[in-house]
Design an enzyme around this catalytic site. Structure first.
Site, PDB file in Angstrom:
ATOM      1  N   ALA A 290       0.981  -1.120   0.056  1.00 19.15           N
ATOM      2  CA  ALA A 290       0.096  -0.152   0.147  1.00 19.15           C
ATOM      3  C   ALA A 290       0.919   1.355  -0.048  1.00 19.15           C
ATOM      4  O   ALA A 290       1.674   1.243   0.763  1.00 19.15           O
ATOM      5  CB  ALA A 290      -0.992  -0.051   1.190  1.00 19.15           C
TER       6      ALA A 290
ATOM      7  N   SER B 251       3.337   2.358  -1.943  1.00 23.02           N
ATOM      8  CA  SER B 251       4.503   2.074  -2.411  1.00 23.02           C
ATOM      9  C   SER B 251       4.937   2.801  -3.576  1.00 23.02           C
ATOM     10  O   SER B 251       6.231   3.015  -3.814  1.00 23.02           O
ATOM     11  CB  SER B 251       4.756   0.553  -2.472  1.00 23.02           C
ATOM     12  OG  SER B 251       4.064   0.194  -3.611  1.00 23.02           O
TER      13      SER B 251
ATOM     14  N   HIS C 157      -6.264   9.191  -9.270  1.00 24.78           N
ATOM     15  CA  HIS C 157      -5.535   8.487 -10.141  1.00 24.78           C
ATOM     16  C   HIS C 157      -5.667   8.896 -11.611  1.00 24.78           C
ATOM     17  O   HIS C 157      -4.857   9.105 -12.401  1.00 24.78           O
ATOM     18  CB  HIS C 157      -6.052   6.911 -10.095  1.00 24.78           C
ATOM     19  CG  HIS C 157      -5.288   6.092  -9.299  1.00 24.78           C
ATOM     20  ND1 HIS C 157      -4.383   5.282  -9.658  1.00 24.78           N
ATOM     21  CD2 HIS C 157      -5.178   6.127  -7.783  1.00 24.78           C
ATOM     22  CE1 HIS C 157      -3.914   4.476  -8.812  1.00 24.78           C
ATOM     23  NE2 HIS C 157      -4.371   4.948  -7.415  1.00 24.78           N
TER      24      HIS C 157
END
Length: 174
Positions: A10, A12, A48
């Site tokens: 998570a 990362s 995103h």
């Protein structure tokens, strides 16, 4: 670059790193399922979307049929983000959280792997690496960890490159 699997925990940096592997227009297969009323989830999805180049085509692909169809004959490189979210939906649809019957989710996973293998365009896959922590204390946690580990291993077999992101740093595994 042919097929690349980008793994990580998570937060990362795995999604941002995977996006950076593709240059030019691409197809972004977004596996997240929208949850009505979940504003925090909507904000994550919006982050995103905002990070992607405007030349990318986003395809909402929360199910295996949509993913497989998109991988069948893409005209552009493909980024699938992410396998863990896709698997959660597959397990939900199969009622696997309450059932011991994993035939359907495993068949769906093999369809995904076969579609990645056969895809004529470059493919970048993002997935969580959940096997580095403690054994989950619940059946659903163990089920998810075990099934995702199996899917990741199968995808790694068909990918030419496998990366692990730790603290935003990529480590080449394959």
């Amino acid at each position: 670059m042919d097929k690349t699997l980008v793994l990580g925990g998570a937060r990362s940096g795995k999604s941002a790193h995977a996006e950076g592997l593709l240059s030019g227009p691409s197809v972004y297969l977004a596996t997240a399922r929208r949850v009505p009323g979940d504003t925090e989830w909507d904000a994550r999805i919006a982050t995103h979307i905002a990070r992607r180049p405007k030349t990318w085509l986003t395809v909402e692909a929360p199910d295996t049929d949509t993913v497989v169809a998109a991988l069948a004959a893409p005209e552009l490189p493909v980024l699938l983000d992410d396998v863990a979210t896709w698997l959660t939906g597959v397990l939900d649809d199969a009622g696997a959280w309450e059932s011991a019957d994993l035939d359907r989710p495993r068949a769906e996973a093999m369809r995904l792997v076969a579609a990645v293998r056969a895809c004529p365009a470059p493919v970048v896959l993002v997935s969580a690496e959940v096997g580095l922590g403690v054994v989950p204390g619940t059946r659903s946690g163990r089920l998810f960890r075990d099934e995702l580990g199996a899917v990741n291993a199968s995808l790694a077999e068909v990918c030419s490159d496998v990366l692990l992101l730790v603290a935003g740093l990529p480590l080449r595994l394959k």
